[in-house]
Design an enzyme around this catalytic site. Structure first.
Site, PDB file in Angstrom:
ATOM      1  N   TYR A  67       9.823   7.996 -24.161  1.00 14.81           N
ATOM      2  CA  TYR A  67      10.342   8.738 -23.001  1.00 14.81           C
ATOM      3  C   TYR A  67      11.826   8.479 -22.727  1.00 14.81           C
ATOM      4  O   TYR A  67      12.420   7.621 -23.341  1.00 14.81           O
ATOM      5  CB  TYR A  67       9.458   8.609 -21.767  1.00 14.81           C
ATOM      6  CG  TYR A  67       9.180   7.294 -21.069  1.00 14.81           C
ATOM      7  CD1 TYR A  67       9.922   6.156 -21.271  1.00 14.81           C
ATOM      8  CD2 TYR A  67       8.131   7.250 -20.125  1.00 14.81           C
ATOM      9  CE1 TYR A  67       9.630   4.997 -20.563  1.00 14.81           C
ATOM     10  CE2 TYR A  67       7.831   6.095 -19.429  1.00 14.81           C
ATOM     11  CZ  TYR A  67       8.590   4.969 -19.658  1.00 14.81           C
ATOM     12  OH  TYR A  67       8.311   3.827 -18.958  1.00 14.81           O
ATOM     13  N   GLU A  68      12.392   9.312 -21.884  1.00 16.67           N
ATOM     14  CA  GLU A  68      13.852   9.352 -21.677  1.00 16.67           C
ATOM     15  C   GLU A  68      14.601   9.597 -22.988  1.00 16.67           C
ATOM     16  O   GLU A  68      15.687   9.052 -23.203  1.00 16.67           O
ATOM     17  CB  GLU A  68      14.364   8.051 -21.039  1.00 16.67           C
ATOM     18  CG  GLU A  68      13.763   7.719 -19.693  1.00 16.67           C
ATOM     19  CD  GLU A  68      13.903   8.844 -18.690  1.00 16.67           C
ATOM     20  OE1 GLU A  68      14.798   9.685 -18.858  1.00 16.67           O
ATOM     21  OE2 GLU A  68      13.102   8.885 -17.748  1.00 16.67           O
ATOM     22  N   GLY A  69      14.040  10.440 -23.822  1.00 18.09           N
ATOM     23  CA  GLY A  69      14.635  10.725 -25.134  1.00 18.09           C
ATOM     24  C   GLY A  69      14.076   9.759 -26.158  1.00 18.09           C
ATOM     25  O   GLY A  69      14.261   8.548 -26.030  1.00 18.09           O
TER      26      GLY A  69
END
Lengths: 593, 593
Positions: free
Chosen positions: B440-442
């Protein structure tokens, strides 16, 4: 959901084209009729069963898990029916003797069937897998009467087997075993003790369960030299083979685990259970190692199976998921975005799985074929040489293929992005299921110690020659071959590093055993990468020489190049790291950690 | 069960001795009183809360998970009480402005508190973590009236926040967002669309939830240039700040995930919900990136937190578990076996976590301190330079520390052998919880592309100088220092490789963008290892120079040597691998995979 189609073309390519197994096998006594046609038929049937019956039960089995109530263990919905179909189809007896009702197929064929089972349902695979281990230990070490009673039941799958080693205070260190065996004067023993982590220790798939139990006789010396192996059935068989009275062994509970949830991991309490000695008194470790070596290879295959499913599932997702544009311009301008397989980093993840998995399968089948040669070849020297290769490669295959299964599952999950973390996609189950394979049948650290501490010194490097000789011969034969140059150079370099590290280790390990222990894991990995590179040069050469299918050859060559360019360089780091010796690991006091 | 004692000595050593933060911080406007004494007090209080309140809820939270019924999400037992204590203790407002009721402490101090929270209960940490992200985005981009209404509620923790980016058809590629925002003529917008994977999207910890939502205005250009950011509260606040009418946003369900089970991951359905524009129309990506950069650093800290707990738990087990004997003779002859910490391979696992974790913390705190300098330093050039370092290092910290969290959890689990696979020991939860941080968050692949595609080219390498200049100066200053020789030589070699790879990448990436994409992950890892080595030489030098505690210095030096000897060699393999270029990744057709 995960997707899977059995990689039959890959299996056949390795077995027939690379290893020439179709010819080799039919030269072995008892396998004269087990040529390519029969093998193809068996593999196709196995593929059908695994794809149609086992794969659909994998997710539901994980969600439901096994249940335990009042000593009874229930497997998830559908497992009993699938097991009956499996046993009814003769799959439990595939590699068993004809006199036990088995089909006596080559072990290497059985390994390929096991790969498919593990690709589609690792939990399911543990039940017949452990039965085969018990079958082999009884076949090799038990008295005739026990063989007559037990082997046909294990072969036809109506009974299953276990390996009962671990106790709460001892896992790796079996010298600490406390389970007691009291002679009853009638040739039987009363077994008392607690065993933990017993896979398939109790379940509802078979009418009886045959436990092979490590324990101590009253006069046993301390440590591993005082351990004996006993056969302890859940139900005492009558002389006609029917299940009689319940024996004094009960399941005390099942473990709640990270994964492998449809496989019951049991606490077993033996309370004066009636048992029979298998093999000689105090020589249980030897008999157990027969089982364990086969089990280690089988666990390696579990990792391979997971890796294949991770690859196929991630590949399918990468072709379908539209997200972003190719870095050098839209590849599918008519769509809202490009399939993510255009992205170099997604390709890196996929190719890392693919290049490792295909070479790992070749390595496993090479070792599997050697098992058959070791058992049956007419020439004693060929048997010995094949057995030496199996001995050498067993810890390498176990550790490498299980590490591969776990990393492949994680790489595959990563291709799915956030969706990979969600249970319904099935990728996270592969990660959880694969994780156990790095731990059981000896952690991968123990495999490395086995390689360095036992296998390397055997016969002053005799086992090593079974790898180094053909590998060096290959380099010599192909070093001037322009078609192979881009592959042979990196392979030869890795081989050189491995030889240098081996020589250093032989010296340093004599000086201080901690040197061997400190280098072991890196050395095993260095060996494994070199062995995988050897498989790649052989596969590339074979693919080039094979008539027809140009795309197959082109892809094989490109995958080989990827392996050499992007994965094999790790050997340099491993070499440098292990050659720094034990001091960086040993100089810190335990209290200062 | 996992064990954890906050590593306050390590934190203080890095913060004060290595980074000199106690002095630096008090030179920043508003932080004059935030010296070592205050920081020590805050950290000790945070440690107490995390150890006593959060750690005991970690396993139970995982077992119970969140529940969803009729649009209502319930967090596991004890979470609401713990959250109330947390908010009541002022922890939600630690880094918030005084005018919002916050304590205005340095961001680097907040990062250390976040590490402790994530070490003890990653799921719990997601709730306040996302609130802080929302707080910062509103603080920097929203109109005054919105700030006045929302910031004090987020600071005191009575309301929480979310980031609503992902939709079923778009994760990484936000240009595909479909959520619509219709202007209502009164300055508000009607928001309609479906968002997925929304952490803390619905729960029972706070009275209101403030969603920050990416969507499109009717006149929006296609792609990421047409995305705007909206504030959409669950309950519409009255002008006095109390919660009024329910807004048109509802939770459609929660995801069943591999881990992080006490953190609700929600589907949110916006159905004409009332929202307010944050920042300029169509400029939502810019505002969102403010949140995302901070979030990426925070996610890195999550990995660090997991790694610390994995280390402490595995260390405790390795000291207690008796199994086998030391390879060079019994270490505890009075006991049935030696503690497994005597074995080189167990030490290898432990030291790999330790050496990475301590350097990772130093790197994170260096970046964290730079955040404070970038925000407040009196000198504009110092601010710019600090911001440049933060920009450069954010993707490196995110990817490296989350990969560390996952591998550390796995190494720690491996120390436990088969017990690591059993839920009650808690190690497998660390593995499952850590896995999300790499996604997550890239995803970490996206972090690598951010580094190579955005950060390297900025100002023709301006950001890079903030790492290369001090690193090169350090080498120059210490290359003749005999006490540092064994560390400075491998560090300088890694730095040289990184510089060479950077130069190559700048050239090759211009020629073909796929070259940058193909090298990105290996390049990020090469950069990370070099940066960790830089932290190690600095820590070693500092420890040697520090008066007192000789054992602390001895262990730091030995750990630095371990890092250089056994871990840094990976840079050679990464360098060789990435320099082979994009061809091995790109030459295979998608159909031939």
């Amino acid at each position: 959901m995960t997707v899977y189609t059995a990689p039959l073309d890959e299996m056949r390519f390795v077995l027939y084209d690379v290893l020439g197994a179709d010819k080799l096998l039919t030269e072995l006594p008892g396998h004269e009729d087990h040529g390519a046609d029969l093998i193809d038929t068996v593999l196709a049937e196995a593929a059908k069963f695994c794809e149609e019956q086992l794969l659909p039960l994998n997710r539901t089995g994980d969600e439901e898990g096994c249940s335990f109530e009042n000593g009874v263990v229930r497997t998830p919905k559908g497992f009993k029916e699938a097991y009956e179909t499996f046993a009814g189809g003769g799959w439990t007896g595939l590699a068993c003797r004809p006199q036990d009702g088995g089909q006596d197929l080559p072990k290497v064929v059985n390994l390929m069937v096991e790969e498919m089972v593990c690709s589609t349902n690792l939990s399911f695979g543990t039940y017949p897998g452990l039965s085969l281990g018990a079958y082999n230990a009884i076949k090799l070490h038990a008295a005739e009467e026990l063989k007559r009673l037990y082997l046909p039941k294990l072969a036809d799958g109506s009974w299953s087997g276990t390996m009962c080693l671990t106790e709460p205070q001892c896992g790796t260190d079996l010298g600490l075993i406390r389970t007691r065996a009291e002679p009853q004067g009638d040739g039987t023993f009363a077994i008392t003790g607690t065993k933990i982590f017993i896979s398939a220790g109790e379940h509802d798939l078979t009418r009886n369960i045959v436990h092979l139990v490590l324990g101590r006789l009253p006069d046993a010396p301390a440590g591993t030299r005082g351990i004996s192996l006993f056969l302890v059935p859940k139900f005492l068989p009558r002389s006609d083979g029917s299940e009689g009275q319940r024996n004094g062994v009960a399941c005390g509970g099942i473990e709640h685990k990270m994964g492998l949830k449809a496989s019951a991991t049991c606490v077993l309490n033996f309370d004066g259970a009636k048992g029979w000695l298998i093999g000689e008194a105090h020589k249980g470790m030897r008999a157990m190692f027969t089982m364990m070596n086969a089990a280690r290879l089988a666990v390696g295959i579990q990792g391979l199976g997971i890796a294949e499913t991770a690859y196929q599932s991630a590949r399918a997702y990468a072709r379908e998921r539209l997200q972003g544009r190719a870095l050098n311009g839209a590849a599918a301008p008519d769509k809202p975005a490009d399939p993510i397989i255009v992205h170099p980093d997604v390709r890196r993840l996929l190719l890392t799985i693919k290049a490792n998995t295909e070479a790992a399968r070749a390595l496993a089948l090479w070792v599997g074929l050697s098992l058959d040669i070791a058992e049956r070849h007419a020439d004693a020297q060929r048997r010995q040489e094949a057995d030496d290769l199996v001995q050498l490669m067993t810890p390498i295959v176990k550790a490498t293929l299980t590490d591969l299964g776990f990393t492949a599952a994680n790489h595959g999950l990563q291709v799915f992005g956030g969706h990979g973390y969600i249970r319904e996609w099935g990728m996270e189950q592969l990660v959880r299921d694969a994780r156990i394979t790095q731990l059981y049948e000896g952690t991968n650290g123990i495999q490395a110690l086995d390689l360095v501490g036992r296998k390397l010194p055997t016969g002053t490097g005799r086992l090593l020659r079974r790898f180094f000789h053909p590998a060096m011969a290959w380099v010599e034969e192909h070093q001037a071959d322009p078609a192979m140059a881009e592959l042979v150079i990196p392979f030869a370099k890795a081989l050189g590093r491995l030889q240098q590290a081996t020589a250093w280790l032989a010296q340093a390990g004599l000086r201080d055993p901690n040197e061997g222990g400190a280098a072991a894991s890196e050395y095993l990995r260095l060996f494994a990468l070199t062995a995988l590179a050897y498989m790649w040069v052989r596969m590339a050469k074979t693919a080039l020489a094979r008539p027809g299918d140009a795309e197959f050859a082109r892809t094989k060559l490109a995958t080989a190049r990827f392996f050499m360019a992007r994965l094999l360089p790790e050997t340099g780091a491993l070499f440098q790291s292990l050659m720094t010796g034990a001091k960086p690991l040993m100089e810190i006091e335990a209290s200062a950690f």
